[in-house]
Motif scaffolding. Structure first.
Motif, PDB file in Angstrom:
ATOM      1  N   ILE A  41      80.129  24.640 111.066  1.00  0.00           N
ATOM      2  CA  ILE A  41      81.280  24.707 110.164  1.00  0.00           C
ATOM      3  C   ILE A  41      80.889  25.347 108.838  1.00  0.00           C
ATOM      4  CG2 ILE A  41      82.881  23.298 108.801  1.00  0.00           C
ATOM      5  CD1 ILE A  41      82.946  21.342 111.150  1.00  0.00           C
ATOM      6  N   LEU A  42      79.722  24.938 108.311  1.00  0.00           N
ATOM      7  CA  LEU A  42      79.297  25.461 107.016  1.00  0.00           C
ATOM      8  C   LEU A  42      78.979  26.946 107.076  1.00  0.00           C
ATOM      9  CD1 LEU A  42      76.983  22.579 105.735  1.00  0.00           C
ATOM     10  CD2 LEU A  42      79.334  23.072 105.066  1.00  0.00           C
ATOM     11  N   SER A  43      78.584  27.441 108.247  1.00  0.00           N
ATOM     12  CA  SER A  43      78.216  28.850 108.365  1.00  0.00           C
ATOM     13  C   SER A  43      79.428  29.766 108.538  1.00  0.00           C
ATOM     14  CB  SER A  43      77.264  29.040 109.546  1.00  0.00           C
ATOM     15  OG  SER A  43      77.920  28.756 110.773  1.00  0.00           O
ATOM     16  N   THR A  57      89.110  27.423 101.243  1.00  0.00           N
ATOM     17  CA  THR A  57      89.062  26.733 102.533  1.00  0.00           C
ATOM     18  C   THR A  57      88.118  25.547 102.447  1.00  0.00           C
ATOM     19  OG1 THR A  57      87.224  28.069 103.396  1.00  0.00           O
ATOM     20  CG2 THR A  57      89.463  28.911 103.760  1.00  0.00           C
ATOM     21  N   PHE A  58      88.339  24.557 103.317  1.00  0.00           N
ATOM     22  CA  PHE A  58      87.464  23.394 103.344  1.00  0.00           C
ATOM     23  C   PHE A  58      86.028  23.800 103.627  1.00  0.00           C
ATOM     24  CE2 PHE A  58      90.885  20.044 104.600  1.00  0.00           C
ATOM     25  CZ  PHE A  58      91.509  20.273 103.390  1.00  0.00           C
ATOM     26  N   ASN A  59      85.840  24.710 104.593  1.00  0.00           N
ATOM     27  CA  ASN A  59      84.491  25.128 104.953  1.00  0.00           C
ATOM     28  C   ASN A  59      83.782  25.805 103.789  1.00  0.00           C
ATOM     29  OD1 ASN A  59      85.076  24.201 107.512  1.00  0.00           O
ATOM     30  ND2 ASN A  59      85.606  26.223 108.304  1.00  0.00           N
ATOM     31  N   GLY A  60      84.506  26.654 103.069  1.00  0.00           N
ATOM     32  CA  GLY A  60      83.912  27.342 101.930  1.00  0.00           C
ATOM     33  C   GLY A  60      83.500  26.377 100.835  1.00  0.00           C
ATOM     34  N   VAL A  61      84.376  25.408 100.533  1.00  0.00           N
ATOM     35  CA  VAL A  61      84.055  24.419  99.500  1.00  0.00           C
ATOM     36  C   VAL A  61      82.853  23.575  99.929  1.00  0.00           C
ATOM     37  CG1 VAL A  61      84.906  22.423  98.216  1.00  0.00           C
ATOM     38  CG2 VAL A  61      86.427  24.367  98.660  1.00  0.00           C
ATOM     39  N   ALA A  67      75.206  24.277  98.784  1.00  0.00           N
ATOM     40  CA  ALA A  67      74.384  25.256  98.068  1.00  0.00           C
ATOM     41  C   ALA A  67      74.112  24.817  96.629  1.00  0.00           C
ATOM     42  CB  ALA A  67      75.075  26.619  98.072  1.00  0.00           C
ATOM     43  N   ALA A  68      75.027  24.024  96.061  1.00  0.00           N
ATOM     44  CA  ALA A  68      74.875  23.586  94.668  1.00  0.00           C
ATOM     45  C   ALA A  68      73.979  22.365  94.522  1.00  0.00           C
ATOM     46  CB  ALA A  68      76.247  23.283  94.059  1.00  0.00           C
ATOM     47  N   LEU A  69      73.519  21.789  95.626  1.00  0.00           N
ATOM     48  CA  LEU A  69      72.690  20.590  95.536  1.00  0.00           C
ATOM     49  C   LEU A  69      71.411  20.813  94.727  1.00  0.00           C
ATOM     50  CD1 LEU A  69      72.232  17.662  96.273  1.00  0.00           C
ATOM     51  CD2 LEU A  69      71.266  18.407  98.460  1.00  0.00           C
ATOM     52  N   PRO A  70      70.671  21.923  94.930  1.00  0.00           N
ATOM     53  CA  PRO A  70      69.490  22.147  94.085  1.00  0.00           C
ATOM     54  C   PRO A  70      69.829  22.262  92.600  1.00  0.00           C
ATOM     55  CG  PRO A  70      69.417  23.563  96.021  1.00  0.00           C
ATOM     56  CD  PRO A  70      70.784  22.955  95.976  1.00  0.00           C
ATOM     57  N   LEU A  71      70.980  22.868  92.286  1.00  0.00           N
ATOM     58  CA  LEU A  71      71.394  22.969  90.884  1.00  0.00           C
ATOM     59  C   LEU A  71      71.699  21.597  90.310  1.00  0.00           C
ATOM     60  CD1 LEU A  71      73.730  26.118  91.017  1.00  0.00           C
ATOM     61  CD2 LEU A  71      71.362  25.985  90.213  1.00  0.00           C
ATOM     62  N   TYR A 105      79.146  15.791  90.827  1.00  0.00           N
ATOM     63  CA  TYR A 105      78.807  16.438  92.100  1.00  0.00           C
ATOM     64  C   TYR A 105      79.489  15.757  93.288  1.00  0.00           C
ATOM     65  CZ  TYR A 105      76.028  18.349  95.914  1.00  0.00           C
ATOM     66  OH  TYR A 105      75.628  18.963  97.083  1.00  0.00           O
ATOM     67  N   GLY A 106      79.632  14.434  93.220  1.00  0.00           N
ATOM     68  CA  GLY A 106      80.208  13.704  94.335  1.00  0.00           C
ATOM     69  C   GLY A 106      81.714  13.588  94.307  1.00  0.00           C
ATOM     70  N   THR A 107      82.358  14.049  93.234  1.00  0.00           N
ATOM     71  CA  THR A 107      83.812  13.905  93.124  1.00  0.00           C
ATOM     72  C   THR A 107      84.541  15.240  93.108  1.00  0.00           C
ATOM     73  OG1 THR A 107      83.498  11.865  91.852  1.00  0.00           O
ATOM     74  CG2 THR A 107      85.671  12.900  91.738  1.00  0.00           C
ATOM     75  N   VAL A 108      84.030  16.213  92.347  1.00  0.00           N
ATOM     76  CA  VAL A 108      84.731  17.494  92.196  1.00  0.00           C
ATOM     77  C   VAL A 108      85.014  18.188  93.539  1.00  0.00           C
ATOM     78  CG1 VAL A 108      84.532  19.844  91.277  1.00  0.00           C
ATOM     79  CG2 VAL A 108      83.984  17.880  89.832  1.00  0.00           C
ATOM     80  N   PRO A 109      84.035  18.269  94.475  1.00  0.00           N
ATOM     81  CA  PRO A 109      84.350  18.947  95.742  1.00  0.00           C
ATOM     82  C   PRO A 109      85.485  18.293  96.516  1.00  0.00           C
ATOM     83  CG  PRO A 109      81.984  18.734  95.462  1.00  0.00           C
ATOM     84  CD  PRO A 109      82.616  17.908  94.394  1.00  0.00           C
ATOM     85  N   TRP A 110      85.544  16.959  96.520  1.00  0.00           N
ATOM     86  CA  TRP A 110      86.627  16.273  97.225  1.00  0.00           C
ATOM     87  C   TRP A 110      87.975  16.573  96.585  1.00  0.00           C
ATOM     88  CZ3 TRP A 110      85.815  14.256 101.837  1.00  0.00           C
ATOM     89  CH2 TRP A 110      84.540  13.825 102.176  1.00  0.00           C
TER      90      TRP A 110
END
Length: 237
Positions: A41-43, A57-61, A67-71, A105-110
């Motif tokens: 899905i992520l790809s 799209t959900f997949n893009g988000v 990808a933003a986890l290291p940041l 990080y745990g709220t904005v994407p949702w």
């Protein structure tokens, strides 16, 4: 008295918070299905690298979030280092920085995903409690519980005024009401449902219960500080 164990207690508490936070992140990923399905899905956005596919799209988000986890980890390190330099104890600096970055990080994407256009015809509002809940599948229920879970888990650790399950429930409900109202006002072709508010608030409250042992310990430690006692809580002679 053995003073050698006291300094390590905050550090152990911080490590436990980090481990539980990572466990919640892993559970959220596992909720979407097997690892190979998640990777597939992520790809998907990579096959069509158009900006709308990434942000609309959900997949893009989801891919941007991974990808933003290291940041996010770098932001935690930078904030903790800055606080340590300014005189904050390392354990408190890391705990505060992790809470701040983790909430975002745990709220904005949702919130980003539930603010994407849906497939309903126009703006729809459902104000009858539990009616929509009976028609939701497991994925919808779990997703609604996770929307403000990071906020509920970490906010009491960062803000002493929120170190209460009822207050976290109120915070989750208030944030959910704002999101549902925005969906309706912006006519995003989604159902603005009171059941979404109930599930979002419940998810925040359950997450607050999961972190209760840590924010209660933090509140107790703060109340035992000499400055707190001098401010109006004198100790008994």
């Amino acid at each position: 008295m053995d003073h050698s164990t006291s300094p390590s207690a905050p550090a152990r508490r911080t490590r436990r918070i980090v481990i539980v936070s990572l466990a919640i992140t892993g559970a959220a990923i596992a909720a979407f299905g097997p690892v190979d399905a998640v990777l597939k899905i992520l790809s998907m956005p990579l096959h069509r690298p158009v900006w709308h596919v990434w942000v609309g799209t959900f997949n893009g988000v989801a891919l941007i979030t991974v990808a933003a986890l290291p940041l996010a980890a770098l932001a935690v390190w930078a904030l903790a280092r800055r606080r340590s330099v300014s005189g904050t104890t390392p354990a408190r600096a890391w705990r505060t920085s992790l809470a701040e970055v983790g909430m975002v990080y745990g709220t904005v994407p949702w919130v980003w995903m539930i603010m994407l256009p849906g497939d309903e015809a126009g703006a729809v509002m459902s104000l009858v409690p539990l009616r929509d809940l009976l028609t939701m599948d497991t994925g919808q229920v779990v997703g609604n519980l996770l929307v403000f879970a990071a906020l509920g888990f970490l906010a009491p650790l960062r803000f002493g005024a929120l170190a209460s399950v009822p207050r976290v429930l109120a915070l989750g409900a208030g944030c959910s009401v704002l999101v549902e109202a925005a969906q309706y006002v912006l006519r995003l072709d989604r159902v603005s449902s009171v059941d979404d508010v109930l599930l979002n608030a419940a998810g925040a409250g359950l997450a607050a219960l999961a972190s209760r042992r840590w924010w209660r310990a933090t509140a107790t430690a703060s109340s035992d500080r000499p400055g707190h006692l001098a401010a109006g809580h004198p100790s008994t002679p």
